[in-house]
Design a protein around this motif. Structure first.
Motif, short mmCIF file in Angstrom:
data_model
loop_
_atom_site.label_atom_id
_atom_site.label_comp_id
_atom_site.label_asym_id
_atom_site.label_seq_id
_atom_site.Cartn_x
_atom_site.Cartn_y
_atom_site.Cartn_z
N ALA A 1 72.27 27.56 60.16
CA ALA A 1 71.61 26.25 60.81
C ALA A 1 70.55 26.10 60.11
O ALA A 1 69.50 25.28 59.19
N ALA A 2 70.08 28.08 59.50
CA ALA A 2 69.02 28.15 58.64
C ALA A 2 69.58 27.32 57.39
O ALA A 2 68.44 26.78 56.93
N TYR A 3 70.30 27.54 56.69
CA TYR A 3 70.53 26.28 55.06
C TYR A 3 71.06 25.47 55.41
O TYR A 3 70.20 24.36 55.20
N ALA A 4 71.22 24.44 56.62
CA ALA A 4 71.12 23.44 56.86
C ALA A 4 69.13 22.56 57.14
O ALA A 4 69.30 21.29 56.75
N ALA A 5 68.39 23.40 57.55
CA ALA A 5 67.56 23.18 57.19
C ALA A 5 66.82 22.83 56.28
O ALA A 5 65.86 22.18 55.93
N SER A 6 67.01 24.40 55.50
CA SER A 6 66.74 24.29 53.93
C SER A 6 67.11 22.47 53.63
O SER A 6 66.24 22.81 52.62
N LEU A 7 68.39 22.49 53.38
CA LEU A 7 69.24 21.25 52.91
C LEU A 7 67.83 19.77 53.71
O LEU A 7 67.91 18.96 52.40
N ALA A 8 67.46 19.50 54.25
CA ALA A 8 66.51 19.01 55.14
C ALA A 8 65.42 19.04 54.34
O ALA A 8 64.31 17.54 53.87
N GLN A 9 64.62 19.68 54.67
CA GLN A 9 64.11 20.28 53.79
C GLN A 9 64.19 19.69 52.26
O GLN A 9 62.63 18.94 51.56
N PHE A 10 64.36 20.28 51.54
CA PHE A 10 64.44 19.88 49.67
C PHE A 10 64.75 18.29 49.52
O PHE A 10 64.29 18.02 49.02
N THR A 11 65.96 17.83 50.49
CA THR A 11 66.66 17.09 50.05
C THR A 11 65.44 15.39 50.60
O THR A 11 65.55 14.51 50.45
N THR A 12 64.53 15.98 51.59
CA THR A 12 63.93 14.89 52.69
C THR A 12 64.86 14.28 52.94
O THR A 12 64.38 12.93 54.00
N ILE A 13 65.82 14.20 53.00
CA ILE A 13 67.27 13.43 53.75
C ILE A 13 67.37 13.73 55.13
O ILE A 13 68.28 15.26 55.29
N PRO A 14 67.60 13.79 56.24
CA PRO A 14 67.33 14.97 57.68
C PRO A 14 68.90 14.75 57.31
O PRO A 14 69.05 16.39 58.84
N ASP A 15 70.01 14.17 57.80
CA ASP A 15 71.11 14.40 58.13
C ASP A 15 72.58 14.88 56.76
O ASP A 15 73.72 14.01 57.00
N MET A 16 72.13 14.95 56.03
CA MET A 16 73.01 15.53 54.44
C MET A 16 73.68 16.43 54.81
O MET A 16 72.92 18.23 55.37
N THR A 17 74.35 16.59 55.17
CA THR A 17 75.72 17.49 54.81
C THR A 17 76.12 18.73 54.14
O THR A 17 75.83 18.00 52.20
N ALA A 18 75.87 20.09 53.40
CA ALA A 18 76.63 21.10 52.53
C ALA A 18 77.78 20.21 52.74
O ALA A 18 77.90 19.82 51.19
N GLU A 19 78.85 19.96 53.58
CA GLU A 19 80.30 19.39 52.11
C GLU A 19 79.96 18.27 51.84
O GLU A 19 80.80 18.13 50.87
N GLN A 20 79.06 17.19 52.01
CA GLN A 20 78.67 15.77 51.23
C GLN A 20 78.15 16.07 50.16
O GLN A 20 78.48 15.60 49.49
N ILE A 21 77.16 17.12 50.41
CA ILE A 21 76.94 17.57 49.12
C ILE A 21 77.49 17.93 47.97
O ILE A 21 77.61 17.74 46.85
N HIS A 22 78.54 18.49 48.63
CA HIS A 22 79.20 19.61 47.37
C HIS A 22 79.85 18.50 47.10
O HIS A 22 80.49 18.71 46.29
N GLU A 23 80.91 17.84 47.76
CA GLU A 23 82.17 16.54 47.27
C GLU A 23 81.32 16.10 46.68
O GLU A 23 82.00 14.88 45.38
N ARG A 24 79.78 15.11 46.57
CA ARG A 24 79.69 14.50 45.53
C ARG A 24 79.24 15.41 44.04
O ARG A 24 79.36 14.65 43.46
N GLY A 25 79.01 16.56 44.44
CA GLY A 25 78.33 16.93 42.95
C GLY A 25 79.52 17.41 42.50
O GLY A 25 80.08 16.98 41.24
N LEU A 26 81.20 17.45 43.24
CA LEU A 26 82.17 17.66 42.55
C LEU A 26 82.32 16.14 42.12
O LEU A 26 82.72 16.15 40.45
N ALA A 27 82.37 15.95 42.29
CA ALA A 27 82.41 13.30 42.03
C ALA A 27 81.35 13.31 40.58
O ALA A 27 82.02 12.65 39.14
#
Length: 590
Positions: free
Chosen positions: A265-291
């Motif tokens: 949950a701490a990491y999810a909060a950190s991602l929301a903080q840094f992307t400013t997008i409230p609902d981006m998940t770690a999985e989505q970000i990971h897949e997007r990066g690979l692509a």
């Protein structure tokens, strides 16, 4: 009747906005009064002898003040009566307070010290860079700050130890780095007999030396500074070093925040903080990066074909890492040539900028080499914003201590990112906005700020840069590096990768050297989520651009689009999207 009514309504609307802005200024000044260091940073000489209060009590008080301010704004101002830009400022103020509330429960999950930040670096750098001495009183204030350094270091050290007791320890690799960094601060005079002056002592002496006061007064000031360094700074640093040893003894190799209480949950909060997008998940970000890594490698293969290189992308990386043709000599002449070339890029940007930007910053931009005293700790390149009063231009700094770290094929994209139209166009421009409250002019969020800078590297292609295929490869290498970060940051903190796994992935996916990659990966480990903001922000701005071009066709203008993106200060991405859509609607309405 109707016209009079309308005029009255307009007057009321304006005055509600003005009332809100006046209150924002009061809040800004009240917050500023709580931060002596920020006052100094803004060039004010008030509380010039003091450091910020680093205690948890003070932090809690600041938090409560922020939440109370939000409640006050909601109770005392009428959102619907505000004009459009005041409504935007209201929502930004609200966003900041809500973000601070969302982050509050995770405040003890952060690392107090990292190899990139902490009193071992921040306090000397702050004095050297920001504490100007124009009078004896300013020098006295500098001495007082040296005398007060011990308390700051002790407060932060006890915070770090309290967190460590709850499992917030750095991975083992970090402790020797911190220890070495702290020890290096204690080298030179007055810490070592007969040595050259340490950077901090040399700074104080040269600033005092320039004063027009008598020699006895100068000698007295220097003696008091020396006394503070030896009897306050050294013992505090020794206590800090001892605490590092104690924390290292209870640490282990685990790199990700998943190891902490409620780490997921701490990491999810950190991602929301840094992307400013409230609902981006770690999985989505990971897949997007690979692509993205895959797509960019494809563009790189086109360049390899163009220059006639036979072999794999990794072979090309290996070639680019060492090829002589991209190296300037490691000499004063080589450094000067680098600065000249970078300056030429900036000059060229300024020539073509009016075709792409309706609003340009007034502050000039200068390219500079990082000064010798901070070469060892400074990053490769960074931007320093101009003074508010126009007394100092924006600086694009490049660390030229090792010329092999500055291959020429990266020079164009780096200059566009750190200089113009990257950070300078956005940060200097924001500072110069006249009709925007101070808190908005000094706001920062890295999804917007770093997203913009990375977007401008790509925009440079449109603006006629990267005619040399190797330079275009340089642009792609920065982009693939930002894309690989999406994979690695989520890999470390969500998928429980080790530091070694992360380094291996970066080595395989990017042309960067192991010497560059290792500190980068170590940075992602200690600063969870920050590294994903760059590419997330860039792609978001690109998507807005493509959307605007599609919607507007021939009516699309670069200058209009960039004004929509740049002239309200750093916005959270969802608010930026609304602003661009509003601009599109205005253009359509003719």
């Amino acid at each position: 009747g109707a016209a009079v009514e309308a005029a009255r309504a307009a007057q009321a609307e304006q005055s509600e906005s003005e009332r809100l802005y006046a209150w924002f200024d009061e809040v800004f000044e009240a917050n500023l009064a709580r931060s002596p260091m920020y006052q100094t940073y803004l060039g004010r000489k008030t509380d010039y002898d003091r450091w910020n209060d680093a205690s948890p009590e003070f932090e809690a008080e600041s938090y409560e003040i922020g939440q109370a301010n939000l409640a006050h704004m909601r109770e005392n101002f009428d959102f619907d009566a505000l004009d459009e830009s005041a409504q935007l400022s209201w929502r930004l103020f609200e966003y900041d307070a809500e973000r601070s509330e969302a982050g509050w429960r995770w405040r003890d999950h952060g690392y107090t010290f990292t190899p990139r930040s902490g009193p071992h670096m921040n306090t000397p750098t702050f004095l050297i860079n920001n504490h100007r001495v124009g009078s004896q009183a300013h020098a006295e204030a500098y001495v007082s700050r040296l005398e007060g350094i011990g308390e700051v270091i002790d407060t932060l050290t006890s915070q770090a130890e309290a967190r460590a007791a709850n499992g917030v320890t750095l991975p083992l690799f970090a402790y020797p780095r911190l220890t070495a960094s702290a020890r290096s601060q204690l080298t030179g005079a007055p810490f070592e007999e007969g040595a050259e002056d340490s950077a901090l002592f040399a700074d104080f002496k040269s600033k005092v030396d320039a004063l027009e006061i008598d020699d006895a007064a100068k000698a007295d000031l220097i003696m008091r500074a020396e006394d503070a360094l030896l009897n306050v700074y050294v013992p505090a640093m020794e206590r800090y070093l001892a605490a590092l040893d104690r924390m290292e003894a209870i640490s282990d190799d685990r790199a990700g925040v998943w190891k902490l209480p409620n780490g997921e949950a701490a990491y999810a909060a950190s991602l929301a903080q840094f992307t400013t997008i409230p609902d981006m998940t770690a999985e989505q970000i990971h897949e997007r990066g690979l692509a993205e890594v895959e797509r960019i490698h494809g563009e790189m293969r086109e360049i390899m074909a163009e220059v006639g290189f036979e072999g794999s992308v990794q072979d090309f990386f290996a070639y680019m890492r060492t090829a002589e043709q991209f190296q300037l000599p490691n000499t004063p002449e080589g450094r000067q040539e680098y600065l000249d070339r970078a300056t030429a890029v900036i000059d060229h940007v300024m020539e073509v900028a009016p075709a792409y930007f309706d609003t340009l910053p007034e502050a000039p931009l200068e390219v500079r080499a990082v000064e010798a005293w901070r070469e060892a700790t400074a990053t490769g390149a960074f931007y320093n914003q101009p003074a508010l009063d126009g007394s100092r231009p924006g600086y694009y700094y490049v660390n030229l201590s090792q010329m092999q770290d500055n291959p020429t094929y990266l020079l164009e994209s780096l200059s566009l990112h750190e200089g113009a139209p990257g950070h300078h166009f956005q940060i200097a421009l924001t500072q110069e906005l006249e009709d925007v409250p101070m808190f908005q002019r000094f706001a920062w969020n890295s999804a917007y700020g770093e997203g913009w800078a990375l977007y401008t590297e790509w925009l440079g292609k449109e603006m006629g840069f990267y005619e040399d295929p190797y330079s275009d490869f340089g642009r792609l290498s920065y982009e693939v590096f930002r894309a690989a970060r999406l994979v690695v940051d989520t890999g470390i903190h969500h998928y429980q990768w080790t530091r070694e796994q992360a380094i291996d992935y970066m080595l395989e996916s990017t042309p960067m050297t192991e010497g560059d990659i290792t500190p980068e990966v170590e940075r992602y480990i200690v600063w969870p989520g920050q590294a994903v903001s760059y590419k997330t922000g860039m792609m978001f701005i690109q998507d807005l651009l493509f959307h605007a071009q599609e919607e507007l066709g021939d009516e699309f203008t670069w200058g209009g689009f960039h004004d929509a993106v740049l002239t309200a200060g750093p916005l959270p991405l969802p608010m930026l999207e609304e602003r661009v859509n509003a601009w599109i609607a205005t253009v359509k309405a003719g």
